[in-house]
Design a protein around this motif. Structure first.
Motif, PDB file in Angstrom:
ATOM      1  N   HIS A  26      12.500   1.656   5.578  1.00 51.37           N
ATOM      2  CA  HIS A  26      12.849   1.582   4.151  1.00 51.37           C
ATOM      3  C   HIS A  26      12.568   2.918   3.463  1.00 51.37           C
ATOM      4  O   HIS A  26      13.403   3.433   2.708  1.00 51.37           O
ATOM      5  CB  HIS A  26      12.043   0.467   3.482  1.00 51.37           C
ATOM      6  N   LEU A  51       5.935  11.561   1.278  1.00 53.17           N
ATOM      7  CA  LEU A  51       4.525  11.555   1.691  1.00 53.17           C
ATOM      8  C   LEU A  51       4.183  10.257   2.426  1.00 53.17           C
ATOM      9  O   LEU A  51       3.489  10.271   3.444  1.00 53.17           O
ATOM     10  CB  LEU A  51       3.616  11.693   0.460  1.00 53.17           C
ATOM     11  N   GLN A  52       4.690   9.160   1.891  1.00 53.92           N
ATOM     12  CA  GLN A  52       4.376   7.872   2.515  1.00 53.92           C
ATOM     13  C   GLN A  52       4.980   7.782   3.906  1.00 53.92           C
ATOM     14  O   GLN A  52       4.401   7.162   4.801  1.00 53.92           O
ATOM     15  CB  GLN A  52       4.892   6.712   1.643  1.00 53.92           C
ATOM     16  N   VAL A  80       9.101  12.823  -3.682  1.00 55.02           N
ATOM     17  CA  VAL A  80       7.888  13.409  -3.089  1.00 55.02           C
ATOM     18  C   VAL A  80       6.986  12.308  -2.543  1.00 55.02           C
ATOM     19  O   VAL A  80       6.470  12.395  -1.418  1.00 55.02           O
ATOM     20  CB  VAL A  80       7.136  14.257  -4.149  1.00 55.02           C
ATOM     21  N   LEU A  81       6.827  11.239  -3.327  1.00 53.75           N
ATOM     22  CA  LEU A  81       5.929  10.164  -2.896  1.00 53.75           C
ATOM     23  C   LEU A  81       6.478   9.432  -1.676  1.00 53.75           C
ATOM     24  O   LEU A  81       5.735   9.135  -0.732  1.00 53.75           O
ATOM     25  CB  LEU A  81       5.705   9.186  -4.051  1.00 53.75           C
ATOM     26  N   GLN A 100      -3.170   3.907  -3.964  1.00 55.22           N
ATOM     27  CA  GLN A 100      -1.998   3.022  -3.916  1.00 55.22           C
ATOM     28  C   GLN A 100      -2.201   1.923  -2.879  1.00 55.22           C
ATOM     29  O   GLN A 100      -1.755   0.793  -3.042  1.00 55.22           O
ATOM     30  CB  GLN A 100      -0.743   3.831  -3.583  1.00 55.22           C
ATOM     31  N   ARG A 101      -2.903   2.268  -1.786  1.00 54.23           N
ATOM     32  CA  ARG A 101      -3.153   1.256  -0.757  1.00 54.23           C
ATOM     33  C   ARG A 101      -4.041   0.150  -1.319  1.00 54.23           C
ATOM     34  O   ARG A 101      -3.832  -1.034  -1.079  1.00 54.23           O
ATOM     35  CB  ARG A 101      -3.821   1.926   0.438  1.00 54.23           C
ATOM     36  N   SER A 120      12.607  13.514  -8.422  1.00 56.45           N
ATOM     37  CA  SER A 120      11.665  14.352  -7.705  1.00 56.45           C
ATOM     38  C   SER A 120      10.341  13.658  -7.386  1.00 56.45           C
ATOM     39  O   SER A 120       9.886  13.694  -6.253  1.00 56.45           O
ATOM     40  CB  SER A 120      11.431  15.627  -8.482  1.00 56.45           C
ATOM     41  N   LEU A 121       9.717  12.984  -8.358  1.00 58.77           N
ATOM     42  CA  LEU A 121       8.409  12.394  -8.102  1.00 58.77           C
ATOM     43  C   LEU A 121       8.514  11.284  -7.055  1.00 58.77           C
ATOM     44  O   LEU A 121       7.749  11.247  -6.087  1.00 58.77           O
ATOM     45  CB  LEU A 121       7.792  11.848  -9.396  1.00 58.77           C
ATOM     46  N   ASN A 122       9.477  10.386  -7.274  1.00 57.94           N
ATOM     47  CA  ASN A 122       9.633   9.304  -6.309  1.00 57.94           C
ATOM     48  C   ASN A 122       9.981   9.851  -4.928  1.00 57.94           C
ATOM     49  O   ASN A 122       9.554   9.308  -3.910  1.00 57.94           O
ATOM     50  CB  ASN A 122      10.712   8.326  -6.781  1.00 57.94           C
ATOM     51  N   GLN A 155       6.766  14.007 -14.503  1.00 56.67           N
ATOM     52  CA  GLN A 155       7.046  13.675 -13.099  1.00 56.67           C
ATOM     53  C   GLN A 155       6.973  14.929 -12.238  1.00 56.67           C
ATOM     54  O   GLN A 155       6.396  14.916 -11.149  1.00 56.67           O
ATOM     55  CB  GLN A 155       8.447  13.059 -12.975  1.00 56.67           C
ATOM     56  N   GLY A 191      -1.968  -2.006  -3.694  1.00 56.59           N
ATOM     57  CA  GLY A 191      -1.107  -2.940  -2.948  1.00 56.59           C
ATOM     58  C   GLY A 191      -1.895  -4.114  -2.421  1.00 56.59           C
ATOM     59  O   GLY A 191      -1.448  -5.262  -2.485  1.00 56.59           O
ATOM     60  N   HIS A 239      14.986   5.598   4.306  1.00 59.05           N
ATOM     61  CA  HIS A 239      16.227   5.356   3.567  1.00 59.05           C
ATOM     62  C   HIS A 239      16.071   5.810   2.110  1.00 59.05           C
ATOM     63  O   HIS A 239      16.965   6.441   1.549  1.00 59.05           O
ATOM     64  CB  HIS A 239      16.572   3.862   3.636  1.00 59.05           C
ATOM     65  N   GLU A 240      14.907   5.491   1.545  1.00 58.48           N
ATOM     66  CA  GLU A 240      14.644   5.889   0.166  1.00 58.48           C
ATOM     67  C   GLU A 240      14.655   7.411   0.010  1.00 58.48           C
ATOM     68  O   GLU A 240      15.175   7.948  -0.960  1.00 58.48           O
ATOM     69  CB  GLU A 240      13.273   5.353  -0.283  1.00 58.48           C
ATOM     70  N   GLY A 251       0.802  -1.210   0.000  1.00 57.48           N
ATOM     71  CA  GLY A 251       0.000   0.000   0.000  1.00 57.48           C
ATOM     72  C   GLY A 251       0.839   1.266   0.000  1.00 57.48           C
ATOM     73  O   GLY A 251       0.325   2.344  -0.280  1.00 57.48           O
ATOM     74  N   THR A 252       2.106   1.125   0.316  1.00 60.74           N
ATOM     75  CA  THR A 252       2.966   2.317   0.309  1.00 60.74           C
ATOM     76  C   THR A 252       4.205   2.141  -0.563  1.00 60.74           C
ATOM     77  O   THR A 252       4.857   3.121  -0.897  1.00 60.74           O
ATOM     78  CB  THR A 252       3.442   2.668   1.735  1.00 60.74           C
ATOM     79  N   VAL A 253       4.537   0.914  -0.904  1.00 58.19           N
ATOM     80  CA  VAL A 253       5.741   0.665  -1.708  1.00 58.19           C
ATOM     81  C   VAL A 253       5.299   0.074  -3.040  1.00 58.19           C
ATOM     82  O   VAL A 253       4.574  -0.909  -3.063  1.00 58.19           O
ATOM     83  CB  VAL A 253       6.696  -0.313  -0.979  1.00 58.19           C
ATOM     84  N   ASN A 254       5.755   0.688  -4.117  1.00 61.69           N
ATOM     85  CA  ASN A 254       5.211   0.324  -5.426  1.00 61.69           C
ATOM     86  C   ASN A 254       6.112  -0.622  -6.217  1.00 61.69           C
ATOM     87  O   ASN A 254       6.005  -0.693  -7.414  1.00 61.69           O
ATOM     88  CB  ASN A 254       4.972   1.610  -6.234  1.00 61.69           C
ATOM     89  N   ALA A 264       4.440  15.582  -9.226  1.00 60.83           N
ATOM     90  CA  ALA A 264       5.032  15.832  -7.908  1.00 60.83           C
ATOM     91  C   ALA A 264       4.517  17.147  -7.332  1.00 60.83           C
ATOM     92  O   ALA A 264       4.169  17.229  -6.142  1.00 60.83           O
ATOM     93  CB  ALA A 264       6.554  15.841  -8.017  1.00 60.83           C
TER      94      ALA A 264
END
Lengths: 201, 525
Positions: free
Chosen positions: A94, A116-117, A112-113, B48-49, A108-110, B27, B52, A97-98, A47-50, B31
């Motif tokens: 994780h 947020l997560q 920001v996400l 996304q939840r 940037s997009l990753n 992107q 998943g 760390h990311e 739900g949070t890691v894609n 963002a």
């Protein structure tokens, strides 16, 4: 169909026995617990890691940590909820760390996400039991999807077909398939929210 | 927000979630919207939840089984230390009783137990038991007498020159070991963690360098006897100054005993074997349970493994192979690979996922990255090393720049029938094979074996592909300098291999032939 009260008691009883055996170092017993709970744990992390392979690795780490620290599980919360607490911690580590890594690489997009997560998970400490219920609610909501939508969900998630394959088979554009799936997930999310609200009431 | 704007953002989001590529501008657009609009943010994160959860619900039973099996394997690997000690105890007990000849074997039992269990029940400090083997007559063995009262304070036998992640062991006690600290007789030294190391120096300038995750126990030396110690696990590199006549350095392992007069060598111990690599001079190596020793000289190595009645001596022809693994006690497949490499003539060093030691890499012929490595730990740490690398963790293909350039695009692992289709039979990595070849089996169910694959760039040699899936390369390689999707030029040869760790997986003879050829080609620079 929901499980009968008797079966629920049996299942809890079985789980209790497996936990006791695992505490005594019985890895085979714990592997049964892994089989029973991996879906919820993966769902929580996913739900949070894609990235599926990261979800897999983190889920493995969750169960290893749980096995190592089983003595600290006192039974105050259901075992599945306890596992989700560990999953939250691992996922948070994780993602932090990311965030550090992505900040160096300027994605940037990753970034920001991930950031947020992290915030979502930091605020999620008290919601483990709710996550458990969400999964159960989602299964019920899936049963209520109209046939065409259910088929598309099944193609994508249960038969693991790519967007391109689904598009080709249905004569649609890939973008259309993606948007259809997004709408179906929106329907499911609304349904899950509704069920949880009703349960709470 | 207008409907058009919202639809546009939803499209971008749906593409991102399905791992479809987004342009840099797209992107940034998504963002910025996520950062600015809380409602949108909550909706997309909620989506996304659900995604998943659907992915988790949709996993097939075989994938669930594989997950549970992988977990069981990891637990088994974690317990290897304890199992190893128990096995050594049982083995030694049986051998001692059967042969009635080994005077030292009993003394290994508390040593072995000290490593994994950390619970040798000797509360008081004791003199070095290895040095006090109490054999009353030939063939009669008894355990060392317990120390019941105040034992004399043991003398210092060596000092720590340097230490990182090192612990002193005194029976059940563990103490942090710092550089400059003295090591009393009978104590042990253990290094813990992938970056750990320690160097012990004796007064005669003999030095013992411990690699990572190494346990050297019951270090002894004193009047009337030579230096001695028990290497329970890990790797030790020794520079031994000439020892006094009749008092050689004795290094005992669970399988072997090395008798050293003066030389340079490396001793490597795992659960099933002891390997000796001699750089200078000569070392006598024999089985711990007795039998004639073998003399191993400079540029030779010898292995004493379970089942070998005597040390197998071979020339060091291939140099050093560095294996990067997830568990230093080695999961089953890693252990098989290590043995295979040793059979090819490589001195194998095993490391975890820490950053590369560039000094060490100067002497490494080839690096092998196992799928037991946790890819998130390794990331791109080894991407730029100017040493050939062979990888069989598909999640690292993009980190090495071999596929991509987007993260985790063009790589994966999937259930297969265990076949590879040789596409370039003339390439050295094809090892003379051609057509469809069964390379992996699990012995009974050909439809549930896992193989790694990648989609490398056009500059790669696509040696073998997945039958029916020509865009999935299962064996591929880049020459040094060749452009790769994620790097302008390969820093040295790079190879992707189809192996994927699974406790029940076996390479067939053809699979191992391809493995040998791939290692040989990679190391050929």
């Amino acid at each position: 169909m929901p499980p009968s009260p008797d079966r629920t008691v049996d299942a809890a009883d079985d789980e209790g026995r497996l936990i006791e055996k695992s505490r005594r170092g019985d890895a085979a017993a714990f592997t049964h617990l892994v089989s029973a709970h991996q879906g919820r744990v993966r769902a929580y992390i996913g739900g949070t890691v894609n990235r599926p392979e990261v979800v897999d690795d983190l889920a493995q780490e969750v169960f290893l940590s749980a096995f190592r620290s089983l003595e600290t599980y006192k039974g105050e919360a259901p075992f599945g909820v306890w596992l989700l607490g560990i999953a939250r911690h691992k996922t948070l580590m994780h993602l932090r760390h990311e965030v550090r890594r992505l900040a160096r690489e300027s994605r940037s997009l990753n970034l920001v996400l991930a950031d947020l997560q992290v915030k979502v998970l930091e605020a999620d400490e008290m919601l483990m039991a709710r996550r458990e219920r969400e999964m159960a609610a989602l299964q019920r909501c899936l049963e209520r999807l109209p046939p065409q939508g259910a088929e598309m969900i099944a193609e994508r998630y249960f038969r693991a077909r790519s967007i391109a394959d689904i598009a080709k088979a249905s004569g649609k554009r890939e973008g259309t398939v993606r948007m259809s799936l997004l709408r179906l997930r929106q329907v499911l999310r609304a349904c899950v929210e509704q069920r949880l609200t009703k349960e709470q009431a | 927000m207008s409907d058009d704007r919202r639809t546009r953002l939803e499209e971008l989001w749906a593409r991102w979630l399905s791992a479809a590529p987004l342009e840099p501008g797209e992107q940034e657009e998504l963002a910025a919207a996520l950062a600015d609009d809380e409602e949108l943010r909550n909706e997309f994160l909620g989506d996304q939840r659900i995604e998943g959860a659907l992915c988790a619900l949709g996993r097939g039973a075989s994938e669930d089984d594989a997950f549970a099996r992988r977990f069981a394997e990891r637990i088994a690997a974690e317990r290897d230390g304890r199992r190893f000690v128990s096995a050594v105890e049982r083995q030694l007990t049986a051998q001692v009783r059967a042969s009635g000849r080994s005077r030292r074997a009993w003394l290994l039992l508390p040593a072995a137990a000290a490593i994994a269990l950390g619970a040798v029940a000797l509360r008081t400090r004791r003199p070095a038991p290895i040095a006090q083997a109490p054999a009353t007559e030939e063939g009669a063995v008894r355990a060392p007498a317990p120390v019941t009262d105040l034992a004399p304070r043991p003398t210092t036998v060596a000092r720590l020159d340097s230490a990182s992640g090192a612990l002193f062991l005194d029976g059940a006690r563990q103490m942090e070991a710092a550089a400059g600290a003295p090591l009393p007789a009978g104590w042990g030294l253990m290094t813990v963690g992938p970056d750990s190391a320690a160097v012990l120096s004796f007064p005669d300038r003999t030095s013992l360098a411990l690699g990572s995750d190494t346990a050297l126990l019951q270090v002894g030396a004193g009047e009337g006897r030579g230096k001695e110690a028990f290497l329970a696990r890990g790797q030790l590199t020794a520079e031994v100054t000439p020892q006094p006549p009749g008092r050689p350095l004795l290094l005992t392992t669970p399988q072997a005993q090395a008798t050293v007069v003066g030389t340079r060598f490396t001793l490597t111990v795992d659960r099933h074997s002891t390997r000796l690599d001699v750089a200078q001079g000569g070392v006598r190596l024999g089985r711990v349970t007795g039998g004639p020793p073998t003399v191993v000289t400079a540029s030779q190595y010898a292995v004493i493994a379970d089942g070998n009645s005597q040390a197998v001596v071979r020339a060091q022809a291939r140099g050093v192979a560095l294996m990067l693994v997830g568990t230093l006690s080695l999961q089953y497949d890693d252990e098989w690979v290590k043995r295979r490499l040793e059979g090819l003539g490589y001195a194998v060093r095993v490391r975890g996922s820490g950053p590369p030691d560039l000094t060490e890499l100067e002497n490494v012929s080839v690096i092998l990255v196992s799928s037991s490595v946790f890819s998130l730990d390794l990331h791109t740490q080894y991407r730029d090393v100017p040493v050939p690398v062979m990888v069989w963790e598909p999640s690292l293909y993009d980190d090495f720049g071999m596929t991509g350039p987007e993260e985790n695009k063009g790589c994966g692992v999937a259930a297969s029938v265990g076949e590879a289709l040789i596409r370039e039979p003339g390439h050295p990595m094809a090892a003379g094979l051609d057509g469809a070849v069964t390379v992996v089996t699990n012995g009974h169910d050909l439809h549930h074996v896992w193989m790694s694959y990648g989609t490398p760039g056009p500059a790669a040699a696509w040696v073998a592909t997945w039958p029916g899936r020509p865009n999935r390369a299962v064996l591929f390689g880049y020459e040094r300098g060749a452009p790769m999707p994620g790097l302008p030029a390969a820093p040295a040869r790079r190879v992707g291999f189809f192996f994927y760790d699974d406790g029940r997986l076996h390479l067939t003879d053809a699979g191992w032939t391809l493995f040998d050829a791939a290692v040989t080609w990679a190391a050929g620079r």
